[in-house]
Design a protein around this motif. Structure first.
Motif, PDB file in Angstrom:
ATOM      1  N   LEU A 652      -6.041  -2.801  -7.212  1.00 25.19           N
ATOM      2  CA  LEU A 652      -5.862  -1.378  -6.916  1.00 25.19           C
ATOM      3  C   LEU A 652      -6.775  -0.955  -5.767  1.00 25.19           C
ATOM      4  CD1 LEU A 652      -4.564   1.286  -7.656  1.00 25.19           C
ATOM      5  CD2 LEU A 652      -6.284   1.592  -9.435  1.00 25.19           C
ATOM      6  N   GLY A 653      -8.036  -1.396  -5.850  1.00 26.33           N
ATOM      7  CA  GLY A 653      -8.992  -1.057  -4.794  1.00 26.33           C
ATOM      8  C   GLY A 653      -8.535  -1.588  -3.435  1.00 26.33           C
ATOM      9  N   LEU A 654      -8.077  -2.838  -3.413  1.00 31.09           N
ATOM     10  CA  LEU A 654      -7.634  -3.453  -2.155  1.00 31.09           C
ATOM     11  C   LEU A 654      -6.444  -2.701  -1.574  1.00 31.09           C
ATOM     12  CD1 LEU A 654      -7.857  -7.236  -3.189  1.00 31.09           C
ATOM     13  CD2 LEU A 654      -9.272  -6.056  -1.492  1.00 31.09           C
ATOM     14  N   LEU A 655      -5.494  -2.382  -2.439  1.00 31.23           N
ATOM     15  CA  LEU A 655      -4.294  -1.686  -1.970  1.00 31.23           C
ATOM     16  C   LEU A 655      -4.629  -0.326  -1.374  1.00 31.23           C
ATOM     17  CD1 LEU A 655      -1.554  -2.333  -4.671  1.00 31.23           C
ATOM     18  CD2 LEU A 655      -1.368  -2.801  -2.226  1.00 31.23           C
ATOM     19  N   LYS A 656      -5.548   0.360  -2.039  1.00 33.29           N
ATOM     20  CA  LYS A 656      -5.938   1.688  -1.541  1.00 33.29           C
ATOM     21  C   LYS A 656      -6.624   1.557  -0.194  1.00 33.29           C
ATOM     22  CE  LYS A 656      -6.821   4.322  -5.774  1.00 33.29           C
ATOM     23  NZ  LYS A 656      -7.995   4.629  -6.636  1.00 33.29           N
ATOM     24  N   ASP A 657      -7.459   0.534  -0.062  1.00 38.30           N
ATOM     25  CA  ASP A 657      -8.209   0.348   1.189  1.00 38.30           C
ATOM     26  C   ASP A 657      -7.279   0.163   2.375  1.00 38.30           C
ATOM     27  OD1 ASP A 657     -10.580   0.644   0.038  1.00 38.30           O
ATOM     28  OD2 ASP A 657     -11.091  -1.480  -0.113  1.00 38.30           O
ATOM     29  N   ILE A 658      -6.178  -0.506   2.147  1.00 40.16           N
ATOM     30  CA  ILE A 658      -5.276  -0.816   3.250  1.00 40.16           C
ATOM     31  C   ILE A 658      -4.914   0.417   4.052  1.00 40.16           C
ATOM     32  CG2 ILE A 658      -2.869  -1.382   3.714  1.00 40.16           C
ATOM     33  CD1 ILE A 658      -3.197  -3.696   1.860  1.00 40.16           C
TER      34      ILE A 658
END
Ligand SMILES: *[C@@H]1O[C@H](CO)[C@@H](O)[C@H](O)[C@H]1NC(C)=O
Ligand SMILES: *[C@@H]1O[C@H](CO)[C@@H](O)[C@H](O)[C@H]1NC(C)=O
Ligand SMILES: *[C@@H]1O[C@H](CO)[C@@H](O)[C@H](O)[C@H]1NC(C)=O
Ligand SMILES: *[C@@H]1O[C@H](CO)[C@@H](O)[C@H](O)[C@H]1NC(C)=O
Ligand SMILES: *[C@@H]1O[C@H](CO)[C@@H](O)[C@H](O)[C@H]1NC(C)=O
Ligand SMILES: *[C@@H]1O[C@H](CO)[C@@H](O)[C@H](O)[C@H]1NC(C)=O
Ligand SMILES: *[C@@H]1O[C@H](CO)[C@@H](O)[C@H](O)[C@H]1NC(C)=O
Ligand SMILES: *[C@@H]1O[C@H](CO)[C@@H](O)[C@H](O)[C@H]1NC(C)=O
Ligand SMILES: *[C@@H]1O[C@H](CO)[C@@H](O)[C@H](O)[C@H]1NC(C)=O
Ligand SMILES: *[C@@H]1O[C@H](CO)[C@@H](O)[C@H](O)[C@H]1NC(C)=O
Ligand SMILES: *[C@@H]1O[C@H](CO)[C@@H](O)[C@H](O)[C@H]1NC(C)=O
Ligand SMILES: *[C@@H]1O[C@H](CO)[C@@H](O)[C@H](O)[C@H]1NC(C)=O
Length: 663
Positions: A652-658
């Motif tokens: 979730l964190g990675l996806l948001k960062d994108i």
């Protein structure tokens, strides 16, 4: 799941490709029409194939139309006067704005499976409805009706719906000539409609209404048709009324006293003096006072025998009528009519689409409550489910999941639900099931399709969910036509308000990214509360109207037997499944082991861009970078060694960062 919607979609593909050959400019009535009926099978756009024509009439009765009308697209037909879709197989909720659409004068939606609320909502335009003729008979409307703003209504047919109460505001329709509310399960007094002065046609038959005849009724002298049969009225019926409206108008109508007798020939030949009296005409009044004792006097002598014969035959007829009525009561909505008496004896057998059947061995369907988590005061029972699904008839089946058939229903109070019959846990102990269901209703998250209620009827366990008309992710991604996805439906109303950047190239990617985040969120929440999903696939992800994803079909691994042959109840497997879905969102191709392998290979060879869905219109380099970054996340999630996969929280964190990185 939603296989029926898929089929409808295939049909709509046909009609879309047809309409594109006609190529009308956007915004024309013709384009709006083809859009409105794109999920309706049997619709042929050539019925309206002249772009330059302004559509004033949509008259399509008995055309075997099947599916759901996309009402929003009809909103801009500014000159629509007449709408007739009667006698088709259309379903879904009719939007309230329709009722206050300016200029609409005649609406006939009879003989379909429509539901929805009938009221004028001031925010959506006029506070009045211009509709004059309204026929909604033989549908699934419930008591969500307020006719207060229907000032111009002259003919109203609501018969054969499940209203249960007299519609609000009915008594204020001063111009109403024709009123049919027969067979609507209405319970309560008739008095609210006693002030309808213009009525000439009144059918109240086959309800449970009460009231005293004739004082609680509208002016009978103006009526040319009246049917009160099969109700709980009381009062006395004079010879004139009896003769005017016929015997069957009163049969089984309650406890009537019939002042019925032979009138001497000379009276019969003359028109009855008080037939159509102006309301305050003195002579007429005097006449009536003179007549009444005469009629009674005759009844007591000549008519006594006639009354006796009549009452005896009435009792005999009533017995036969009652059995006939119970047989036909459900016949309209149900392909397999069920005798009323059966409800007390059980068991019920219900057929599913696949031909298998399930049986609810239950004595009293009203004794099995539907426990609604959010609406504890609803007081629904298994019987309401029977009614709303037309006896769990095949036409209400949405799909046949591995757990059992899923039905679609509109319950009283306009609750649009999906009902799943959990055939596989039929033998689970009732208390155990209740505990599990209660636990499931407490799992609440915007990205989970939470159980909204359940019902245990004998051995059958049924669960209720909110109905998601948009369908599932699989359908949205793989079945909708490329380019012209249903994006247009909401892009104007909903999406633009959320997303400032509305460039079409980006919009699609934005949506898919948002869906990925939603699914990740829902799954992370499940893992957080210590549950796993076990079989997350695109068909298990339903979409709201604004394309917010909701994960369904989770949590049954806590019930023994429900998931006994599933060895994949671990967090890592869920993460893998999420990776597959992320690949689907990015590549537009259906997830499979081969597909995962090939995407992983491309990514490893730094050729990830080649795997991306061409429909995402790769115009901006920025979004391509974002997509390739997302492929990387999918790559991690689908790592062969399960220990190497990230947690959903990390994903979730990675996806948001994108997206924040690229902004
Ligand atoms: C409507 O379509 C569905 C599938 O698309 C089909 O199962 C159903 O039988 C149809 N109903 C009628 C009345 O044709
Ligand atoms: C209008 O139609 C054209 C093609 O005919 C399409 O490219 C364009 O997106 C449409 N515009 C809107 C606002 O729907
Ligand atoms: C629509 O109707 C036209 C003319 O009536 C016919 O030629 C055409 O085949 C129909 N199209 C479909 C998809 O049924
Ligand atoms: C469309 O309708 C208009 C008005 O009825 C008519 O003048 C015109 O010829 C029609 N065009 C076609 C292609 O049918
Ligand atoms: C309804 O339509 C069917 C065909 O779809 C037709 O057979 C039937 O007569 C129609 N009923 C009415 C009342 O028009
Ligand atoms: C209806 O018309 C308005 C204004 O002309 C437009 O903004 C809106 O997008 C249209 N809606 C649909 C569904 O076409
Ligand atoms: C309403 O529709 C039904 C069935 O289509 C029909 O039998 C009835 O006569 C109609 N009522 C009115 C008032 O037109
Ligand atoms: C009702 O009918 C009258 C007379 O036909 C008309 O002037 C009025 O605009 C109508 N009201 C609505 C809300 O359409
Ligand atoms: C019915 O509608 C009228 C106006 O449309 C509104 O004033 C009234 O409050 C409504 N009644 C109920 C019970 O909702
Ligand atoms: C009518 O309603 C009353 C109370 O609202 C209820 O007790 C009664 O059983 C109902 N009768 C029928 C026939 O539904
Ligand atoms: C009519 O029925 C309603 C509900 O069943 C009840 O409350 C009312 O008292 C009844 N009225 C008469 C006059 O029987
Ligand atoms: C009144 O309704 C009953 C039941 O629907 C029906 O049997 C009877 O024929 C009707 N009577 C008239 C006069 O329409």
């Amino acid at each position: 799941m939603f296989s029926r919607l898929l089929l409808i979609l295939l049909f709509s593909l046909v009609s879309l490709s047809y309409s594109s050959t006609v190529s009308c400019p956007n915004g024309t009535d013709f384009r709006q029409l083809t859009r409105a009926f794109r999920y309706v099978s049997g619709f042929n756009s050539s019925w309206f194939s002249n772009c330059s024509v302004v559509v004033t009439h949509i008259v399509l009765p008995s055309r075997k139309l099947n599916g759901t009308v996309s009402w929003t697209s009809l909103r801009n037909l500014t000159h629509l006067h007449v709408l007739d879709l009667s006698n088709n197989s259309l379903d879904g909720s009719v939007p309230t704005w329709l009722w206050s659409k300016p200029g609409l004068v005649s609406v006939d939606l009879s003989r379909n499976r429509f539901g929805g609320s009938i009221r004028v909502i001031p925010v959506s335009g006029s506070v009045f409805s211009s509709v004059k003729k309204l026929n909604l008979s033989y549908n699934r409307f419930t008591n969500a009706i307020n006719l207060t703003g229907f000032v111009n209504l002259t003919a109203l047919d609501l018969s054969h719906n499940n209203l249960r109460v007299l519609p609000l505001g009915l008594g204020s329709l001063s111009g109403l000539h024709h009123l049919d509310i027969s067979r609507c399960e209405i319970n309560g007094s008739v008095k609210p409609i006693s002030g309808l002065k213009s009525l000439d046609y009144l059918d109240l038959s086959e309800n449970s209404m009460n009231g005293s005849f004739p004082v609680d009724f509208p002016n009978l002298n103006h009526l040319r048709f009246l049917n009160l049969s099969a109700n709980r009225f009381s009062g006395s019926v004079g010879f004139d009324k009896y003769r005017k409206f016929g015997k069957s108008a009163f049969s089984h109508g309650g406890s009537f006293v019939f002042n019925v007798s032979k009138i001497p020939t000379r009276h019969r030949l003359h028109p009855l003096p008080h037939r159509n009296p102006p309301p305050h005409h003195r002579n007429v009044k005097a006449n009536r006072f003179k007549r009444t004792p005469l009629v009674i006097g005759l009844s007591s002598s000549l008519g006594a025998l006639v009354i006796l014969v009549f009452v005896v035959s009435l009792i005999l007829i009533r017995r036969r009528l009652r059995s006939a009525r119970t047989k036909s009561r459900w016949a309209i909505s149900s392909p397999a009519p069920l005798d009323f008496k059966m409800e007390k004896s059980g068991p019920f057998a219900f057929e599913t689409e696949s031909g298998s059947s399930w049986v609810a061995d239950i004595k009293e369907p009203t004794a099995a409550p539907v426990v609604m988590a959010s609406k504890p005061l609803m007081n629904l029972t298994f019987k309401d489910l029977i009614v709303a699904t037309s006896h769990f008839g095949t036409e209400s089946v949405i799909s046949d999941s591995t757990c059992g058939p899923i039905y679609r229903a509109v319950l009283p109070g306009e609750l649009h639900v999906a009902i799943k019959v959990l055939e596989r846990i039929r033998d689970v102990d009732q208390n155990e099931a209740v505990t599990a269901f209660e636990a499931l209703t407490r799992l609440k998250h915007p990205n989970l399709l939470t159980l909204s209620g359940y019902c245990i009827a004998g051995k059958e366990k049924l669960i209720l969910y909110e109905f998601m008309a948009t369908g599932d992710l699989h359908r949205w991604l793989h079945e909708l036509p490329a380019g012209e996805t249903n994006v247009e439906d909401w892009s104007a109303d909903t999406w633009e308000s959320h997303v400032g950047d509305s460039s079409p190239e980006k919009t699609n990617w934005l949506i898919r990214h948002r869906i990925a985040i939603g699914v990740a969120r829902g799954l992370a929440y499940l893992h957080h509360v210590g549950t796993t999903h076990g079989h997350l696939v695109a068909t298990n992800i339903l979409l709201t109207e604004t394309l917010e994803p909701r994960i369904s079909d989770f949590g049954f691994n806590s019930i023994p037997k429900a998931e006994k042959d599933n060895n994949n109840n671990n967090v890592e497997f869920d993460v893998y499944c999420f990776g597959v879905i992320l690949f689907e969102l990015l590549t537009g191709k259906q997830g499979s082991e081969e597909h995962v392998k090939s995407v992983r290979r491309l990514f490893k060879e730094r050729r990830g861009e080649e795997a991306l869905d061409s429909r995402l219109r790769l115009a901006s380099g920025e979004s391509v970078n974002e997509m390739v970054e997302s492929l990387r996340i999918g790559y991690f999630c689908t790592a062969e060694t399960s220990g190497k996969r990230p947690t959903m929280q990390q994903v979730l964190g990675l996806l948001k960062d994108i997206r924040t990185v690229s902004r």
